[in-house]
Design a protein around this motif. Structure first.
Motif, PDB file in Angstrom:
ATOM      1  N   SER A 162      28.415  50.232  -5.053  1.00 14.02           N
ATOM      2  CA  SER A 162      28.229  51.659  -4.778  1.00 14.02           C
ATOM      3  C   SER A 162      26.801  52.107  -5.049  1.00 14.02           C
ATOM      4  O   SER A 162      26.211  52.864  -4.273  1.00 14.02           O
ATOM      5  CB  SER A 162      29.212  52.479  -5.616  1.00 14.02           C
ATOM      6  N   SER A 163      26.214  51.641  -6.173  1.00 16.01           N
ATOM      7  CA  SER A 163      24.831  52.030  -6.488  1.00 16.01           C
ATOM      8  C   SER A 163      23.853  51.384  -5.515  1.00 16.01           C
ATOM      9  O   SER A 163      22.840  51.983  -5.138  1.00 16.01           O
ATOM     10  CB  SER A 163      24.488  51.630  -7.930  1.00 16.01           C
ATOM     11  N   GLN A 164      24.141  50.148  -5.092  1.00 17.04           N
ATOM     12  CA  GLN A 164      23.266  49.490  -4.118  1.00 17.04           C
ATOM     13  C   GLN A 164      23.306  50.202  -2.776  1.00 17.04           C
ATOM     14  O   GLN A 164      22.292  50.268  -2.075  1.00 17.04           O
ATOM     15  CB  GLN A 164      23.684  48.020  -3.951  1.00 17.04           C
ATOM     16  N   LEU A 165      24.453  50.723  -2.437  1.00 18.40           N
ATOM     17  CA  LEU A 165      24.569  51.456  -1.177  1.00 18.40           C
ATOM     18  C   LEU A 165      23.657  52.670  -1.166  1.00 18.40           C
ATOM     19  O   LEU A 165      23.049  53.002  -0.139  1.00 18.40           O
ATOM     20  CB  LEU A 165      26.022  51.881  -0.950  1.00 18.40           C
ATOM     21  N   GLU A 166      23.570  53.346  -2.296  1.00 19.18           N
ATOM     22  CA  GLU A 166      22.695  54.518  -2.379  1.00 19.18           C
ATOM     23  C   GLU A 166      21.239  54.128  -2.192  1.00 19.18           C
ATOM     24  O   GLU A 166      20.467  54.827  -1.521  1.00 19.18           O
ATOM     25  CB  GLU A 166      22.894  55.202  -3.730  1.00 19.18           C
ATOM     26  N   ASN A 167      20.812  53.002  -2.791  1.00 22.46           N
ATOM     27  CA  ASN A 167      19.416  52.569  -2.704  1.00 22.46           C
ATOM     28  C   ASN A 167      19.074  51.980  -1.335  1.00 22.46           C
ATOM     29  O   ASN A 167      17.930  52.070  -0.885  1.00 22.46           O
ATOM     30  CB  ASN A 167      19.123  51.532  -3.794  1.00 22.46           C
ATOM     31  N   LEU A 168      20.053  51.348  -0.695  1.00 20.30           N
ATOM     32  CA  LEU A 168      19.778  50.677   0.574  1.00 20.30           C
ATOM     33  C   LEU A 168      19.334  51.646   1.661  1.00 20.30           C
ATOM     34  O   LEU A 168      18.517  51.287   2.520  1.00 20.30           O
ATOM     35  CB  LEU A 168      21.020  49.912   1.042  1.00 20.30           C
ATOM     36  N   GLU A 169      19.880  52.852   1.672  1.00 20.92           N
ATOM     37  CA  GLU A 169      19.468  53.839   2.675  1.00 20.92           C
ATOM     38  C   GLU A 169      17.960  54.070   2.601  1.00 20.92           C
ATOM     39  O   GLU A 169      17.264  54.103   3.630  1.00 20.92           O
ATOM     40  CB  GLU A 169      20.219  55.158   2.445  1.00 20.92           C
ATOM     41  N   LYS A 170      17.439  54.225   1.380  1.00 15.75           N
ATOM     42  CA  LYS A 170      15.996  54.440   1.189  1.00 15.75           C
ATOM     43  C   LYS A 170      15.218  53.174   1.534  1.00 15.75           C
ATOM     44  O   LYS A 170      14.154  53.234   2.167  1.00 15.75           O
ATOM     45  CB  LYS A 170      15.727  54.853  -0.257  1.00 15.75           C
ATOM     46  N   ASP A 171      15.735  52.015   1.097  1.00  9.75           N
ATOM     47  CA  ASP A 171      15.037  50.752   1.347  1.00  9.75           C
ATOM     48  C   ASP A 171      14.912  50.465   2.844  1.00  9.75           C
ATOM     49  O   ASP A 171      13.897  49.935   3.305  1.00  9.75           O
ATOM     50  CB  ASP A 171      15.779  49.600   0.665  1.00  9.75           C
ATOM     51  N   ILE A 172      15.934  50.804   3.588  1.00  5.14           N
ATOM     52  CA  ILE A 172      15.901  50.567   5.044  1.00  5.14           C
ATOM     53  C   ILE A 172      14.816  51.419   5.695  1.00  5.14           C
ATOM     54  O   ILE A 172      14.038  50.933   6.533  1.00  5.14           O
ATOM     55  CB  ILE A 172      17.279  50.865   5.658  1.00  5.14           C
ATOM     56  N   LEU A 229      18.566  44.317   5.885  1.00  4.82           N
ATOM     57  CA  LEU A 229      19.030  45.359   4.961  1.00  4.82           C
ATOM     58  C   LEU A 229      20.193  46.145   5.577  1.00  4.82           C
ATOM     59  O   LEU A 229      21.140  46.520   4.883  1.00  4.82           O
ATOM     60  CB  LEU A 229      17.883  46.303   4.611  1.00  4.82           C
ATOM     61  N   LYS A 230      20.114  46.384   6.890  1.00  2.00           N
ATOM     62  CA  LYS A 230      21.214  47.076   7.572  1.00  2.00           C
ATOM     63  C   LYS A 230      22.482  46.221   7.544  1.00  2.00           C
ATOM     64  O   LYS A 230      23.595  46.736   7.369  1.00  2.00           O
ATOM     65  CB  LYS A 230      20.820  47.387   9.011  1.00  2.00           C
ATOM     66  N   GLU A 231      22.304  44.902   7.723  1.00  2.00           N
ATOM     67  CA  GLU A 231      23.455  44.003   7.665  1.00  2.00           C
ATOM     68  C   GLU A 231      24.064  44.013   6.263  1.00  2.00           C
ATOM     69  O   GLU A 231      25.298  43.997   6.107  1.00  2.00           O
ATOM     70  CB  GLU A 231      23.028  42.592   8.050  1.00  2.00           C
ATOM     71  N   ALA A 232      23.206  44.037   5.236  1.00  2.00           N
ATOM     72  CA  ALA A 232      23.694  44.100   3.856  1.00  2.00           C
ATOM     73  C   ALA A 232      24.447  45.400   3.611  1.00  2.00           C
ATOM     74  O   ALA A 232      25.466  45.422   2.912  1.00  2.00           O
ATOM     75  CB  ALA A 232      22.521  43.979   2.890  1.00  2.00           C
ATOM     76  N   LEU A 233      23.938  46.484   4.200  1.00  2.00           N
ATOM     77  CA  LEU A 233      24.599  47.788   4.055  1.00  2.00           C
ATOM     78  C   LEU A 233      26.022  47.734   4.616  1.00  2.00           C
ATOM     79  O   LEU A 233      26.971  48.217   3.980  1.00  2.00           O
ATOM     80  CB  LEU A 233      23.782  48.857   4.788  1.00  2.00           C
ATOM     81  N   LYS A 234      26.162  47.137   5.816  1.00  2.00           N
ATOM     82  CA  LYS A 234      27.493  47.037   6.426  1.00  2.00           C
ATOM     83  C   LYS A 234      28.437  46.209   5.566  1.00  2.00           C
ATOM     84  O   LYS A 234      29.624  46.526   5.430  1.00  2.00           O
ATOM     85  CB  LYS A 234      27.378  46.430   7.826  1.00  2.00           C
ATOM     86  N   LEU A 235      27.920  45.130   4.987  1.00  2.00           N
ATOM     87  CA  LEU A 235      28.755  44.275   4.140  1.00  2.00           C
ATOM     88  C   LEU A 235      29.223  45.014   2.892  1.00  2.00           C
ATOM     89  O   LEU A 235      30.400  44.964   2.524  1.00  2.00           O
ATOM     90  CB  LEU A 235      27.972  43.018   3.734  1.00  2.00           C
ATOM     91  N   LEU A 236      28.312  45.707   2.247  1.00  2.00           N
ATOM     92  CA  LEU A 236      28.662  46.404   1.008  1.00  2.00           C
ATOM     93  C   LEU A 236      29.567  47.606   1.259  1.00  2.00           C
ATOM     94  O   LEU A 236      30.334  48.004   0.377  1.00  2.00           O
ATOM     95  CB  LEU A 236      27.384  46.850   0.286  1.00  2.00           C
ATOM     96  N   GLN A 237      29.468  48.179   2.454  1.00  2.00           N
ATOM     97  CA  GLN A 237      30.346  49.315   2.772  1.00  2.00           C
ATOM     98  C   GLN A 237      31.818  48.911   2.813  1.00  2.00           C
ATOM     99  O   GLN A 237      32.697  49.755   2.648  1.00  2.00           O
ATOM    100  CB  GLN A 237      29.938  49.926   4.117  1.00  2.00           C
ATOM    101  N   THR A 238      32.084  47.613   3.017  1.00  2.00           N
ATOM    102  CA  THR A 238      33.474  47.139   3.030  1.00  2.00           C
ATOM    103  C   THR A 238      33.998  46.862   1.622  1.00  2.00           C
ATOM    104  O   THR A 238      35.210  46.684   1.443  1.00  2.00           O
ATOM    105  CB  THR A 238      33.594  45.853   3.871  1.00  2.00           C
ATOM    106  N   ILE A 239      33.087  46.821   0.619  1.00  2.00           N
ATOM    107  CA  ILE A 239      33.516  46.573  -0.770  1.00  2.00           C
ATOM    108  C   ILE A 239      32.827  47.575  -1.712  1.00  2.00           C
ATOM    109  O   ILE A 239      32.161  47.175  -2.679  1.00  2.00           O
ATOM    110  CB  ILE A 239      33.188  45.129  -1.193  1.00  2.00           C
ATOM    111  N   PRO A 240      32.946  48.860  -1.476  1.00  2.00           N
ATOM    112  CA  PRO A 240      32.211  49.853  -2.268  1.00  2.00           C
ATOM    113  C   PRO A 240      32.605  49.894  -3.741  1.00  2.00           C
ATOM    114  O   PRO A 240      31.817  50.350  -4.579  1.00  2.00           O
ATOM    115  CB  PRO A 240      32.567  51.177  -1.575  1.00  2.00           C
ATOM    116  N   ASP A 241      33.825  49.391  -4.041  1.00  2.00           N
ATOM    117  CA  ASP A 241      34.293  49.443  -5.426  1.00  2.00           C
ATOM    118  C   ASP A 241      34.081  48.134  -6.172  1.00  2.00           C
ATOM    119  O   ASP A 241      34.580  47.958  -7.288  1.00  2.00           O
ATOM    120  CB  ASP A 241      35.788  49.790  -5.444  1.00  2.00           C
ATOM    121  N   PHE A 242      33.335  47.184  -5.579  1.00  2.00           N
ATOM    122  CA  PHE A 242      33.141  45.876  -6.199  1.00  2.00           C
ATOM    123  C   PHE A 242      31.785  45.815  -6.898  1.00  2.00           C
ATOM    124  O   PHE A 242      30.737  46.100  -6.295  1.00  2.00           O
ATOM    125  CB  PHE A 242      33.226  44.781  -5.133  1.00  2.00           C
ATOM    126  N   LYS A 243      31.807  45.460  -8.188  1.00  2.00           N
ATOM    127  CA  LYS A 243      30.598  45.353  -9.013  1.00  2.00           C
ATOM    128  C   LYS A 243      29.730  46.610  -8.849  1.00  2.00           C
ATOM    129  O   LYS A 243      30.213  47.722  -9.006  1.00  2.00           O
ATOM    130  CB  LYS A 243      29.832  44.081  -8.665  1.00  2.00           C
TER     131      LYS A 243
END
Length: 647
Positions: free
Chosen positions: A495-505, A478-492
């Motif tokens: 941004s919403s997944q980034l908010e949920n990932l903090e809680k999921d981790i 999940l942390k690896e996914a967070l790093k990946l999505l942080q490089t494309i915050p404006d894609f699909k």
């Protein structure tokens, strides 16, 4: 040693390189290449490859007032060189001498400076240093006091990199004070900073009436360069240090500062050549044609004494200073230094200011052609994004002139192509870091053909990688996914997944922690049981070994007892064929009497059990141990000896 010296010189660390070349010459006074290399260091020669011709073009970073042909090291290089070397040295020296003359011609037209501020502008990451900020504060304070200050961030902001040397040389030679600012030993010793203050110190050592002032902040003064050891350094972190610095500089310069003269502004400006100056100007053109530069300049001054705003007289001074015999050469101003523009020349500026009508149009044409030619040269020499964009900026200065607009677009496209190619190289590397760098590059060229599509593809791949890691559901993935999505915050929906990932981790980490403790609780009894079993097995094995050892000792004791009760004798045959009798009589305390041919000797003995289970009798003679295998009956009595081996 040559490798080390050449390494320093190629990285423009000319002082260190010169030191190594001097060591080479101390071992061989006839090394022509070492003498030539010293010349290159003294003049700060750097070779830059022309991408069009593939020729290495020399540039000078340390202009000298003396001609290279008068340099003693150059003369030594020629003296000791072979024929091939001599041809190369003479050819290169001629090129360097021509470049130096151009620099000296340009620099002598520069106005004198009062103060030279020496500092490091950017760090290794390209960020502005605190040295630069402090230097700018000092620059503003000194300019407000009316001093002319050389501060590269401002003074050189409209010059290209290859054009710096003429202005630096002029400033170093004219400035009566140099302030060297730094916040670390590394900044003071950085290549270009050291190049400036070392040249200034050389001028002082050669008798120039100049003053160098070291100024430091946030560092230990004992870390200042050794060359400053005899100088009084200024601590700029102290309260009021800036005012003290300015006051000190004023004390140095005030006696030599020329009084400011008032300029009376005139309301009429004309380029009409009166009958009074017409003959003088005609003489100017004649002198220029004949190459009598000094006389041409003198007659221009006579014209200006009569008409201070005569544009043609200023053009005459320009041509005389640049050794031009025809006006058609004016657009060629700057020569090999494509960053030195005609419009920057002080004589041309005044000529353009005072010119009117058709003559002004002619001067504008000269200026535009000069910029256009410099832009063409910049385009030809460009090798990276920055140099192509600089060429495009030059073409933009003469918008609408010849094919400047088309060339500008061409340079911009090539700059974008370089960025695109670099992004593709990063993609081939394939590491997450390289892919991130590739995306950042592509984001800078959104309108370049294929850039947007490639960027979208990379983001799609990165998004899918993140989804796969999210499905695994472990805290680490999940942390690896967070790093990946942080490089494309404006894609699909990144941004919403980034908010949920903090809680999921956090949730995944709590679950994994509970699972770990449960596993530990279950395993502890098992581990303790295994440890107990292992200890019992080890104890049993030890008991068995001890039992076997006791049994062996018991058997050996019995045998020794029987041996002591049963002397043993036999008849043998010597190597020479003679027969002999020998007898063993076993005594107490592991002693045995050995009798041979009526001669008795006492030795020590012992009985051991071998790994094969045999009972071995060892008799220790003076320097030899003899072993016999004992033959027993009923496990009690010895019946015979059989020789086993002798050490």
């Amino acid at each position: 040693m040559y490798d080390r010296a050449n390494h320093y010189r190629r990285h423009n660390d000319f002082d260190k390189a010169a030191g190594v070349y001097e060591q080479i010459l101390s071992e061989d006074k006839t090394d022509a290449e070492a003498y030539w290399s010293l010349v290159l260091c003294r003049y700060g020669v750097e070779y830059v490859e022309d991408p069009e011709t593939q020729r290495r073009i020399p540039t000078i970073h340390r202009t000298q007032s003396q001609s290279i042909f008068k340099d003693t090291d150059y003369q030594s290089a020629i003296e000791y060189a072979d024929e091939r070397q001599r041809i190369i040295y003479e050819s290169e020296a001629k090129s360097i001498d021509e470049i130096q003359k151009e620099i000296l011609n340009i620099s002598k037209n520069e106005e004198d400076y009062d103060v030279f501020i020496c500092y490091k502008e950017t760090d290794n990451l390209g960020n502005r240093t605190k040295d630069s900020v402090l230097a700018y504060d000092l620059y503003e304070e000194l300019t407000e006091e009316g001093f002319r200050v050389f501060f590269s961030r401002v003074t050189l902001e409209d010059k290209l990199g290859t054009a710096y040397e003429p202005y630096i040389f002029a400033a170093l030679n004219s400035a009566r004070v140099m302030v060297v600012l730094g916040s670390s030993a590394e900044n003071f010793d950085s290549v270009w900073v050291k190049n400036e203050w070392n040249r200034y110190l050389s001028l002082i050592q050669n008798g120039a009436d100049k003053t160098l002032v070291p100024a430091y902040i946030d560092m230990d003064p004992y870390d200042l360069p050794e060359s400053f050891a005899y100088l009084q350094a200024q601590d700029m972190s102290k309260l009021g240090s800036m005012q003290d610095m300015v006051r000190g500089i004023k004390k140095i310069l005030v006696d030599k500062k020329e009084p400011v003269q008032e300029v009376v502004k005139e309301t009429v400006a004309t380029t009409v050549v009166t009958d009074n100056v017409s003959p003088l100007l005609e003489r100017v053109w004649m002198f220029l044609k004949d190459g009598e530069w000094q006389k041409a300049d003198e007659y221009c001054e006579r014209v200006l004494d009569m008409e201070p705003k005569n544009a043609q007289a200023y053009i005459g001074k320009l041509m005389a200073s640049q050794r031009m015999s025809r006006t058609s050469q004016i657009p060629e101003y700057g020569g090999k230094f494509y960053g030195i523009m005609l419009g920057d020349n002080r004589y041309f500026k005044k000529a353009l200011l005072f010119a009117r009508g058709d003559y002004r149009k002619t001067l504008v044409e000269y200026r535009n052609e000069n910029i256009f030619q410099h832009a063409l040269k910049a385009q030809r020499l460009a090798t990276d994004k920055e140099s192509y964009l600089k060429a495009a900026e030059l073409f933009s200065r003469v918008k609408g002139y010849k094919k400047a607009d088309d060339y500008k677009l061409e340079c911009e496209k090539k700059a974008e192509q370089i960025v695109y190619d670099k992004a593709e190289e990063k993609i081939k590397i394939g590491t997450p870091k390289a892919i991130s760098e590739a995306m950042k590059l592509l984001e800078t060229i959104p309108d370049f053909t294929g850039s947007a599509e490639l960027l979208k593809k990379l983001k799609e791949e990165r998004y899918n990688q993140a989804q796969e890691k999210i499905k695994i559901g472990k805290a680490e993935t999940l942390k690896e996914a967070l790093k990946l999505l942080q490089t494309i915050p404006d894609f699909k929906d990144a941004s919403s997944q980034l908010e949920n990932l903090e809680k999921d981790i956090k949730c995944a980490e709590r679950k994994e922690t509970r699972k770990f403790f449960i596993t530990v609780i279950v395993l502890i009894p098992i581990i303790i049981g295994l440890i107990t079993v292992c200890r019992n097995i080890e104890k049993k094995q030890k008991e068995i070994a001890e039992s076997i050892e006791l049994e062996n000792e018991k058997r050996i004791t019995e045998i020794e007892s029987n041996l002591q009760l049963a002397p043993f004798s036999r008849t043998g045959v010597a190597e020479n064929g003679e027969r002999y009798n020998e007898k063993w009589e076993f005594l107490s305390d592991n002693k045995v009497n050995y009798t041979k041919n009526m001669v008795t000797t006492e030795y020590e003995y012992e009985v051991v059990i071998s790994e094969e289970g045999e009972y071995i009798l060892k008799i220790y003679y003076s320097a030899v141990t003899v072993e016999y295998v004992l033959k027993l009956i009923d496990d009690n009595y010895v019946t015979s000896f059989q020789l086993k081996n002798t050490d």
